[in-house]
Write a protein that holds these residues in place. Structure first.
Motif, PDB file in Angstrom:
ATOM      1  N   ASP A   1       0.849  -1.181   0.000  1.00  0.00           N
ATOM      2  CA  ASP A   1       0.000   0.000   0.000  1.00  0.00           C
ATOM      3  C   ASP A   1       0.890   1.238   0.000  1.00  0.00           C
ATOM      4  OD1 ASP A   1      -2.203   1.617   0.063  1.00  0.00           O
ATOM      5  OD2 ASP A   1      -2.377   1.557   2.251  1.00  0.00           O
ATOM      6  N   PHE A   2       1.181   1.758  -1.182  1.00  0.00           N
ATOM      7  CA  PHE A   2       2.110   2.887  -1.326  1.00  0.00           C
ATOM      8  C   PHE A   2       1.410   4.207  -1.060  1.00  0.00           C
ATOM      9  CE2 PHE A   2       4.965   5.651  -3.942  1.00  0.00           C
ATOM     10  CZ  PHE A   2       6.089   5.462  -3.177  1.00  0.00           C
ATOM     11  N   GLY A   3       0.212   4.368  -1.536  1.00  0.00           N
ATOM     12  CA  GLY A   3      -0.556   5.577  -1.266  1.00  0.00           C
ATOM     13  C   GLY A   3      -0.288   6.689  -2.254  1.00  0.00           C
ATOM     14  N   PHE A   4      -1.326   7.487  -2.491  1.00  0.00           N
ATOM     15  CA  PHE A   4      -1.228   8.571  -3.465  1.00  0.00           C
ATOM     16  C   PHE A   4      -0.260   9.658  -3.022  1.00  0.00           C
ATOM     17  CE2 PHE A   4      -2.678  12.807  -4.725  1.00  0.00           C
ATOM     18  CZ  PHE A   4      -2.528  12.709  -6.087  1.00  0.00           C
ATOM     19  N   TRP A   5      -0.333  10.077  -1.758  1.00  0.00           N
ATOM     20  CA  TRP A   5       0.481  11.214  -1.328  1.00  0.00           C
ATOM     21  C   TRP A   5       1.959  10.869  -1.239  1.00  0.00           C
ATOM     22  CZ3 TRP A   5      -1.439  15.582  -2.303  1.00  0.00           C
ATOM     23  CH2 TRP A   5      -2.797  15.779  -2.233  1.00  0.00           C
ATOM     24  N   LYS A   6       2.267   9.614  -0.945  1.00  0.00           N
ATOM     25  CA  LYS A   6       3.675   9.202  -0.994  1.00  0.00           C
ATOM     26  C   LYS A   6       4.182   9.239  -2.426  1.00  0.00           C
ATOM     27  CE  LYS A   6       3.778   6.254   3.077  1.00  0.00           C
ATOM     28  NZ  LYS A   6       3.936   4.887   3.565  1.00  0.00           N
ATOM     29  N   ALA A   7       3.347   8.784  -3.355  1.00  0.00           N
ATOM     30  CA  ALA A   7       3.727   8.832  -4.765  1.00  0.00           C
ATOM     31  C   ALA A   7       3.831  10.275  -5.253  1.00  0.00           C
ATOM     32  CB  ALA A   7       2.717   8.059  -5.606  1.00  0.00           C
ATOM     33  N   PHE A   8       2.931  11.139  -4.782  1.00  0.00           N
ATOM     34  CA  PHE A   8       2.974  12.558  -5.146  1.00  0.00           C
ATOM     35  C   PHE A   8       4.291  13.183  -4.676  1.00  0.00           C
ATOM     36  CE2 PHE A   8       1.907  17.045  -4.696  1.00  0.00           C
ATOM     37  CZ  PHE A   8       1.224  17.294  -5.874  1.00  0.00           C
ATOM     38  N   ALA A   9       4.663  12.920  -3.439  1.00  0.00           N
ATOM     39  CA  ALA A   9       5.924  13.455  -2.909  1.00  0.00           C
ATOM     40  C   ALA A   9       7.115  12.870  -3.660  1.00  0.00           C
ATOM     41  CB  ALA A   9       6.038  13.147  -1.420  1.00  0.00           C
ATOM     42  N   ALA A  10       7.039  11.584  -4.017  1.00  0.00           N
ATOM     43  CA  ALA A  10       8.139  10.956  -4.749  1.00  0.00           C
ATOM     44  C   ALA A  10       8.311  11.577  -6.130  1.00  0.00           C
ATOM     45  CB  ALA A  10       7.896   9.455  -4.873  1.00  0.00           C
ATOM     46  N   VAL A  11       7.213  11.869  -6.802  1.00  0.00           N
ATOM     47  CA  VAL A  11       7.295  12.498  -8.127  1.00  0.00           C
ATOM     48  C   VAL A  11       7.881  13.898  -8.019  1.00  0.00           C
ATOM     49  CG1 VAL A  11       5.887  13.391 -10.032  1.00  0.00           C
ATOM     50  CG2 VAL A  11       5.458  11.111  -9.152  1.00  0.00           C
ATOM     51  N   LEU A  12       7.455  14.657  -7.021  1.00  0.00           N
ATOM     52  CA  LEU A  12       8.023  15.994  -6.824  1.00  0.00           C
ATOM     53  C   LEU A  12       9.506  15.935  -6.503  1.00  0.00           C
ATOM     54  CD1 LEU A  12       5.283  17.892  -4.800  1.00  0.00           C
ATOM     55  CD2 LEU A  12       5.820  18.084  -7.217  1.00  0.00           C
ATOM     56  N   LEU A  13       9.896  15.047  -5.603  1.00  0.00           N
ATOM     57  CA  LEU A  13      11.310  14.928  -5.241  1.00  0.00           C
ATOM     58  C   LEU A  13      12.153  14.451  -6.418  1.00  0.00           C
ATOM     59  CD1 LEU A  13      11.108  13.462  -1.642  1.00  0.00           C
ATOM     60  CD2 LEU A  13      11.837  15.753  -2.327  1.00  0.00           C
ATOM     61  N   LEU A  14      11.623  13.545  -7.208  1.00  0.00           N
ATOM     62  CA  LEU A  14      12.348  13.088  -8.387  1.00  0.00           C
ATOM     63  C   LEU A  14      12.573  14.233  -9.367  1.00  0.00           C
ATOM     64  CD1 LEU A  14      13.571  10.613  -9.777  1.00  0.00           C
ATOM     65  CD2 LEU A  14      11.373  10.285 -10.878  1.00  0.00           C
ATOM     66  N   GLY A  15      11.559  15.085  -9.538  1.00  0.00           N
ATOM     67  CA  GLY A  15      11.720  16.248 -10.402  1.00  0.00           C
ATOM     68  C   GLY A  15      12.767  17.214  -9.889  1.00  0.00           C
ATOM     69  N   VAL A  16      12.766  17.469  -8.590  1.00  0.00           N
ATOM     70  CA  VAL A  16      13.752  18.380  -7.998  1.00  0.00           C
ATOM     71  C   VAL A  16      15.157  17.789  -8.094  1.00  0.00           C
ATOM     72  CG1 VAL A  16      14.519  19.397  -5.816  1.00  0.00           C
ATOM     73  CG2 VAL A  16      12.113  19.501  -6.468  1.00  0.00           C
ATOM     74  N   ILE A  17      15.287  16.512  -7.771  1.00  0.00           N
ATOM     75  CA  ILE A  17      16.605  15.867  -7.806  1.00  0.00           C
ATOM     76  C   ILE A  17      17.159  15.835  -9.226  1.00  0.00           C
ATOM     77  CG2 ILE A  17      17.783  13.652  -7.488  1.00  0.00           C
ATOM     78  CD1 ILE A  17      15.988  13.276  -5.001  1.00  0.00           C
ATOM     79  N   SER A  18      16.301  15.542 -10.203  1.00  0.00           N
ATOM     80  CA  SER A  18      16.797  15.504 -11.580  1.00  0.00           C
ATOM     81  C   SER A  18      17.185  16.897 -12.066  1.00  0.00           C
ATOM     82  CB  SER A  18      15.758  14.885 -12.512  1.00  0.00           C
ATOM     83  OG  SER A  18      14.622  15.707 -12.607  1.00  0.00           O
ATOM     84  N   ASN A  19      16.452  17.926 -11.638  1.00  0.00           N
ATOM     85  CA  ASN A  19      16.838  19.288 -12.011  1.00  0.00           C
ATOM     86  C   ASN A  19      18.181  19.668 -11.411  1.00  0.00           C
ATOM     87  OD1 ASN A  19      14.643  19.848 -13.602  1.00  0.00           O
ATOM     88  ND2 ASN A  19      13.452  20.720 -11.945  1.00  0.00           N
ATOM     89  N   VAL A  20      18.408  19.293 -10.165  1.00  0.00           N
ATOM     90  CA  VAL A  20      19.682  19.606  -9.516  1.00  0.00           C
ATOM     91  C   VAL A  20      20.812  18.790 -10.136  1.00  0.00           C
ATOM     92  CG1 VAL A  20      20.961  19.405  -7.350  1.00  0.00           C
ATOM     93  CG2 VAL A  20      18.661  20.353  -7.353  1.00  0.00           C
ATOM     94  N   ALA A  21      20.559  17.512 -10.403  1.00  0.00           N
ATOM     95  CA  ALA A  21      21.609  16.647 -10.933  1.00  0.00           C
ATOM     96  C   ALA A  21      22.043  17.048 -12.334  1.00  0.00           C
ATOM     97  CB  ALA A  21      21.122  15.195 -10.931  1.00  0.00           C
ATOM     98  N   PHE A  22      21.088  17.457 -13.157  1.00  0.00           N
ATOM     99  CA  PHE A  22      21.416  17.755 -14.548  1.00  0.00           C
ATOM    100  C   PHE A  22      21.589  19.239 -14.828  1.00  0.00           C
ATOM    101  CE2 PHE A  22      19.017  13.687 -14.916  1.00  0.00           C
ATOM    102  CZ  PHE A  22      20.108  12.914 -15.287  1.00  0.00           C
ATOM    103  N   SER A  23      21.533  20.076 -13.808  1.00  0.00           N
ATOM    104  CA  SER A  23      21.653  21.513 -14.039  1.00  0.00           C
ATOM    105  C   SER A  23      23.071  21.933 -14.406  1.00  0.00           C
ATOM    106  CB  SER A  23      21.194  22.288 -12.804  1.00  0.00           C
ATOM    107  OG  SER A  23      22.057  22.024 -11.712  1.00  0.00           O
ATOM    108  N   GLY A  24      24.067  21.169 -13.992  1.00  0.00           N
ATOM    109  CA  GLY A  24      25.444  21.541 -14.276  1.00  0.00           C
ATOM    110  C   GLY A  24      25.993  20.977 -15.567  1.00  0.00           C
ATOM    111  N   LEU A  25      25.225  20.186 -16.284  1.00  0.00           N
ATOM    112  CA  LEU A  25      25.718  19.600 -17.525  1.00  0.00           C
ATOM    113  C   LEU A  25      25.780  20.646 -18.621  1.00  0.00           C
ATOM    114  CD1 LEU A  25      23.805  16.215 -17.630  1.00  0.00           C
ATOM    115  CD2 LEU A  25      26.151  16.615 -16.977  1.00  0.00           C
ATOM    116  N   ARG A  26      26.822  20.548 -19.429  1.00  0.00           N
ATOM    117  CA  ARG A  26      26.936  21.469 -20.556  1.00  0.00           C
ATOM    118  C   ARG A  26      26.123  20.927 -21.715  1.00  0.00           C
ATOM    119  NH1 ARG A  26      33.057  23.709 -20.671  1.00  0.00           N
ATOM    120  NH2 ARG A  26      33.165  24.181 -18.471  1.00  0.00           N
ATOM    121  N   ARG A  27      25.477  21.820 -22.396  1.00  0.00           N
ATOM    122  CA  ARG A  27      24.667  21.438 -23.542  1.00  0.00           C
ATOM    123  C   ARG A  27      25.519  21.455 -24.804  1.00  0.00           C
ATOM    124  NH1 ARG A  27      18.817  22.660 -22.491  1.00  0.00           N
ATOM    125  NH2 ARG A  27      18.769  23.234 -20.318  1.00  0.00           N
ATOM    126  N   LYS A  28      25.255  20.506 -25.679  1.00  0.00           N
ATOM    127  CA  LYS A  28      25.969  20.482 -26.950  1.00  0.00           C
ATOM    128  C   LYS A  28      25.363  21.522 -27.878  1.00  0.00           C
ATOM    129  CE  LYS A  28      27.448  15.706 -27.089  1.00  0.00           C
ATOM    130  NZ  LYS A  28      27.405  14.457 -27.848  1.00  0.00           N
TER     131      LYS A  28
END
Length: 70
Positions: A40-67
């Motif tokens: 039983d994962f629950g909607f709000w846990k999934a909601f928080a996970a999606v938000l955190l994944l978006g924030v983490i991916s923005n932070v992780a890929f923000s320093g990459l140089r674009r071709k």
């Protein structure tokens, strides 16, 4: 005054559409996790996970140089 209300309406619709997209994604994630792992994962846990994944991916890929085509 009319332009202010129009701008406020645009901001409200944009936030509502973003929230709808994240909510649908979270519902799909929670349904998939409950189906695959019988937990039983629950909607709000999934909601928080999606938000955190978006924030983490923005932070992780923000320093990459674009071709560029130079």
């Amino acid at each position: 005054m009319r332009t202010f209300l129009a701008g406020l309406a645009i901001v409200a619709v944009t936030i509502a559409l973003w929230f709808a997209g994240v909510s649908i994604t979270a519902w799909l994630v929670s349904t998939l996790v409950e189906y695959l792992f019988a937990v039983d994962f629950g909607f709000w846990k999934a909601f928080a996970a999606v938000l955190l994944l978006g924030v983490i991916s923005n932070v992780a890929f923000s320093g990459l140089r674009r071709k560029t085509k130079e």
